[in-house]
Design a protein around this motif. Structure first.
Motif, PDB file in Angstrom:
ATOM      1  N   PRO A  99       0.812  -1.226   0.000  1.00  0.00           N
ATOM      2  CA  PRO A  99       0.000   0.000   0.000  1.00  0.00           C
ATOM      3  C   PRO A  99       0.848   1.280   0.000  1.00  0.00           C
ATOM      4  CG  PRO A  99      -0.938  -1.591   1.520  1.00  0.00           C
ATOM      5  CD  PRO A  99       0.396  -2.142   1.081  1.00  0.00           C
ATOM      6  N   MET A 100       1.961   1.286   0.728  1.00  0.00           N
ATOM      7  CA  MET A 100       2.861   2.446   0.717  1.00  0.00           C
ATOM      8  C   MET A 100       3.417   2.661  -0.690  1.00  0.00           C
ATOM      9  SD  MET A 100       5.255   1.723   3.986  1.00  0.00           S
ATOM     10  CE  MET A 100       4.712   1.788   5.674  1.00  0.00           C
ATOM     11  N   LEU A 101       3.881   1.588  -1.281  1.00  0.00           N
ATOM     12  CA  LEU A 101       4.469   1.656  -2.613  1.00  0.00           C
ATOM     13  C   LEU A 101       3.449   2.142  -3.641  1.00  0.00           C
ATOM     14  CD1 LEU A 101       6.970   1.145  -4.312  1.00  0.00           C
ATOM     15  CD2 LEU A 101       6.306  -1.258  -4.449  1.00  0.00           C
ATOM     16  N   LEU A 102       2.233   1.608  -3.570  1.00  0.00           N
ATOM     17  CA  LEU A 102       1.189   2.026  -4.501  1.00  0.00           C
ATOM     18  C   LEU A 102       0.842   3.510  -4.337  1.00  0.00           C
ATOM     19  CD1 LEU A 102      -1.112  -1.115  -4.439  1.00  0.00           C
ATOM     20  CD2 LEU A 102       0.066  -0.177  -6.442  1.00  0.00           C
ATOM     21  N   ALA A 103       0.827   4.007  -3.104  1.00  0.00           N
ATOM     22  CA  ALA A 103       0.520   5.423  -2.870  1.00  0.00           C
ATOM     23  C   ALA A 103       1.619   6.310  -3.459  1.00  0.00           C
ATOM     24  CB  ALA A 103       0.358   5.686  -1.370  1.00  0.00           C
ATOM     25  N   ASP A 104       2.879   5.945  -3.252  1.00  0.00           N
ATOM     26  CA  ASP A 104       3.992   6.739  -3.787  1.00  0.00           C
ATOM     27  C   ASP A 104       4.030   6.658  -5.308  1.00  0.00           C
ATOM     28  OD1 ASP A 104       4.526   7.210  -1.135  1.00  0.00           O
ATOM     29  OD2 ASP A 104       6.348   5.994  -1.068  1.00  0.00           O
ATOM     30  N   LEU A 105       3.786   5.483  -5.820  1.00  0.00           N
ATOM     31  CA  LEU A 105       3.753   5.269  -7.260  1.00  0.00           C
ATOM     32  C   LEU A 105       2.646   6.113  -7.901  1.00  0.00           C
ATOM     33  CD1 LEU A 105       4.879   3.620  -9.619  1.00  0.00           C
ATOM     34  CD2 LEU A 105       3.389   1.754  -8.916  1.00  0.00           C
ATOM     35  N   GLN A 106       1.477   6.148  -7.286  1.00  0.00           N
ATOM     36  CA  GLN A 106       0.366   6.925  -7.840  1.00  0.00           C
ATOM     37  C   GLN A 106       0.691   8.411  -7.863  1.00  0.00           C
ATOM     38  OE1 GLN A 106      -2.451   5.297  -9.196  1.00  0.00           O
ATOM     39  NE2 GLN A 106      -2.480   7.301 -10.184  1.00  0.00           N
ATOM     40  N   ALA A 107       1.380   8.904  -6.836  1.00  0.00           N
ATOM     41  CA  ALA A 107       1.771  10.318  -6.822  1.00  0.00           C
ATOM     42  C   ALA A 107       2.679  10.630  -8.011  1.00  0.00           C
ATOM     43  CB  ALA A 107       2.465  10.666  -5.507  1.00  0.00           C
ATOM     44  N   ALA A 108       3.595   9.712  -8.322  1.00  0.00           N
ATOM     45  CA  ALA A 108       4.497   9.906  -9.465  1.00  0.00           C
ATOM     46  C   ALA A 108       3.735   9.809 -10.782  1.00  0.00           C
ATOM     47  CB  ALA A 108       5.627   8.881  -9.424  1.00  0.00           C
ATOM     48  N   ILE A 109       2.800   8.874 -10.881  1.00  0.00           N
ATOM     49  CA  ILE A 109       1.987   8.726 -12.096  1.00  0.00           C
ATOM     50  C   ILE A 109       1.166   9.994 -12.325  1.00  0.00           C
ATOM     51  CG2 ILE A 109       0.033   7.468 -13.109  1.00  0.00           C
ATOM     52  CD1 ILE A 109       1.184   4.966 -11.544  1.00  0.00           C
ATOM     53  N   ASP A 110       0.561  10.503 -11.259  1.00  0.00           N
ATOM     54  CA  ASP A 110      -0.244  11.719 -11.380  1.00  0.00           C
ATOM     55  C   ASP A 110       0.611  12.888 -11.860  1.00  0.00           C
ATOM     56  OD1 ASP A 110      -2.393  10.209 -10.487  1.00  0.00           O
ATOM     57  OD2 ASP A 110      -2.369  11.058  -8.453  1.00  0.00           O
ATOM     58  N   ARG A 111       1.849  12.993 -11.378  1.00  0.00           N
ATOM     59  CA  ARG A 111       2.732  14.085 -11.818  1.00  0.00           C
ATOM     60  C   ARG A 111       3.098  13.902 -13.292  1.00  0.00           C
ATOM     61  NH1 ARG A 111       4.620  17.886 -13.757  1.00  0.00           N
ATOM     62  NH2 ARG A 111       6.459  19.052 -13.092  1.00  0.00           N
ATOM     63  N   ALA A 112       3.428  12.673 -13.690  1.00  0.00           N
ATOM     64  CA  ALA A 112       3.815  12.407 -15.082  1.00  0.00           C
ATOM     65  C   ALA A 112       2.647  12.617 -16.039  1.00  0.00           C
ATOM     66  CB  ALA A 112       4.357  10.985 -15.215  1.00  0.00           C
ATOM     67  N   ALA A 113       1.427  12.441 -15.566  1.00  0.00           N
ATOM     68  CA  ALA A 113       0.247  12.586 -16.415  1.00  0.00           C
ATOM     69  C   ALA A 113       0.093  14.006 -16.945  1.00  0.00           C
ATOM     70  CB  ALA A 113      -1.010  12.162 -15.657  1.00  0.00           C
ATOM     71  N   ALA A 114       0.770  14.976 -16.367  1.00  0.00           N
ATOM     72  CA  ALA A 114       0.752  16.340 -16.904  1.00  0.00           C
ATOM     73  C   ALA A 114       1.356  16.369 -18.304  1.00  0.00           C
ATOM     74  CB  ALA A 114       1.505  17.295 -15.974  1.00  0.00           C
ATOM     75  N   GLY A 115       2.126  15.333 -18.648  1.00  0.00           N
ATOM     76  CA  GLY A 115       2.728  15.235 -19.976  1.00  0.00           C
ATOM     77  C   GLY A 115       1.890  14.468 -20.976  1.00  0.00           C
ATOM     78  N   GLY A 116       0.805  13.840 -20.543  1.00  0.00           N
ATOM     79  CA  GLY A 116      -0.035  13.034 -21.427  1.00  0.00           C
ATOM     80  C   GLY A 116      -0.105  11.594 -20.937  1.00  0.00           C
ATOM     81  N   LYS A 117      -0.293  10.660 -21.860  1.00  0.00           N
ATOM     82  CA  LYS A 117      -0.355   9.244 -21.495  1.00  0.00           C
ATOM     83  C   LYS A 117       0.945   8.832 -20.808  1.00  0.00           C
ATOM     84  CE  LYS A 117      -3.658   7.713 -24.913  1.00  0.00           C
ATOM     85  NZ  LYS A 117      -3.949   6.778 -25.992  1.00  0.00           N
ATOM     86  N   VAL A 118       0.830   7.920 -19.824  1.00  0.00           N
ATOM     87  CA  VAL A 118       1.958   7.574 -18.963  1.00  0.00           C
ATOM     88  C   VAL A 118       2.417   6.130 -19.172  1.00  0.00           C
ATOM     89  CG1 VAL A 118       2.722   7.329 -16.555  1.00  0.00           C
ATOM     90  CG2 VAL A 118       1.231   9.235 -17.212  1.00  0.00           C
ATOM     91  N   ALA A 119       3.724   5.970 -19.272  1.00  0.00           N
ATOM     92  CA  ALA A 119       4.363   4.653 -19.271  1.00  0.00           C
ATOM     93  C   ALA A 119       5.156   4.509 -17.981  1.00  0.00           C
ATOM     94  CB  ALA A 119       5.296   4.498 -20.471  1.00  0.00           C
ATOM     95  N   ALA A 120       5.111   3.330 -17.381  1.00  0.00           N
ATOM     96  CA  ALA A 120       5.935   3.014 -16.217  1.00  0.00           C
ATOM     97  C   ALA A 120       7.096   2.135 -16.708  1.00  0.00           C
ATOM     98  CB  ALA A 120       5.122   2.276 -15.161  1.00  0.00           C
ATOM     99  N   ILE A 121       8.314   2.526 -16.371  1.00  0.00           N
ATOM    100  CA  ILE A 121       9.511   1.812 -16.820  1.00  0.00           C
ATOM    101  C   ILE A 121      10.396   1.594 -15.607  1.00  0.00           C
ATOM    102  CG2 ILE A 121      11.531   1.886 -18.330  1.00  0.00           C
ATOM    103  CD1 ILE A 121       9.917   3.980 -20.023  1.00  0.00           C
ATOM    104  N   GLY A 122      10.808   0.339 -15.391  1.00  0.00           N
ATOM    105  CA  GLY A 122      11.649   0.082 -14.226  1.00  0.00           C
ATOM    106  C   GLY A 122      12.695  -0.985 -14.471  1.00  0.00           C
TER     107      GLY A 122
END
Length: 181
Positions: A99-122
């Motif tokens: 749950p901690m990881l998902l919350a932090d990940l979502q914050a990053a996804i939401d920030r990246a979404a300002a650029g358009g569609k989002v890809a996660a790369i790890g």
């Protein structure tokens, strides 16, 4: 939600706020023009190091809004480990719940979404986190997992809901062939 902090190289350190109120650092690199999309770059077990920042800068140079969250900030804010300090990285992973990881990940996804569609790369642990994003996060449109050492354990209980590509090294001894299969 996001405040800009100190400038570094081509990107800047911003503070993101997760849904549970936790604040974490993220290295954010902006493209010179209108973004082609957003990318969330997910660290290995060594923290938000120069390798991850370099990748963010490279994606920004290609036109993407790149966000690399500091996923160890819940354990020790700003933690960056040497490559020889793998055991400490593994210990950090043990202190971070899903749950901690998902919350932090979502914050990053939401920030990246300002650029358009989002890809996660790890990469490595981040490859497994990209799999988690593809399976459980909102706003991810695709994922790329590079030698995700923990993907096999996730496969037992979740499936990606977006196109996901996996990259594994044929000679990589950290992943047994049965885990890759």
């Amino acid at each position: 939600m996001t405040t800009t902090g100190a400038a570094t190289a081509a990107g800047t350190i911003e503070m993101l706020t997760a849904s549970d109120g936790h604040r974490l650092q993220a290295y954010v690199a902006l493209p010179s023009g209108k973004p082609r999309g957003g990318v969330v770059l997910l660290q290995e077990i060594f923290g938000l190091n120069s390798h991850v920042r370099h990748k963010a800068d490279a994606y920004a140079a290609e036109g993407y809004l790149a966000v690399a969250p500091g996923l160890f900030d819940r354990v020790e804010p700003g933690l960056v480990l040497e490559y020889a300090d793998m055991q400490r990285g593994i210990a950090c992973l043990g202190a971070i719940t899903e749950p901690m990881l998902l919350a932090d990940l979502q914050a990053a996804i939401d920030r990246a979404a300002a650029g358009g569609k989002v890809a996660a790369i790890g990469w490595c642990w981040g490859g497994a986190v990209a799999f988690l994003a593809a399976s459980k996060s909102r706003g991810v449109n695709r994922a790329a997992c590079y030698y995700g050492t923990r993907i096999a354990s996730f496969c037992e209980r979740m499936k990606p809901t977006v196109p996901t590509i996996y990259h594994f090294g044929a000679l990589d001894k950290s992943l047994p062939p049965e885990a890759i299969a």
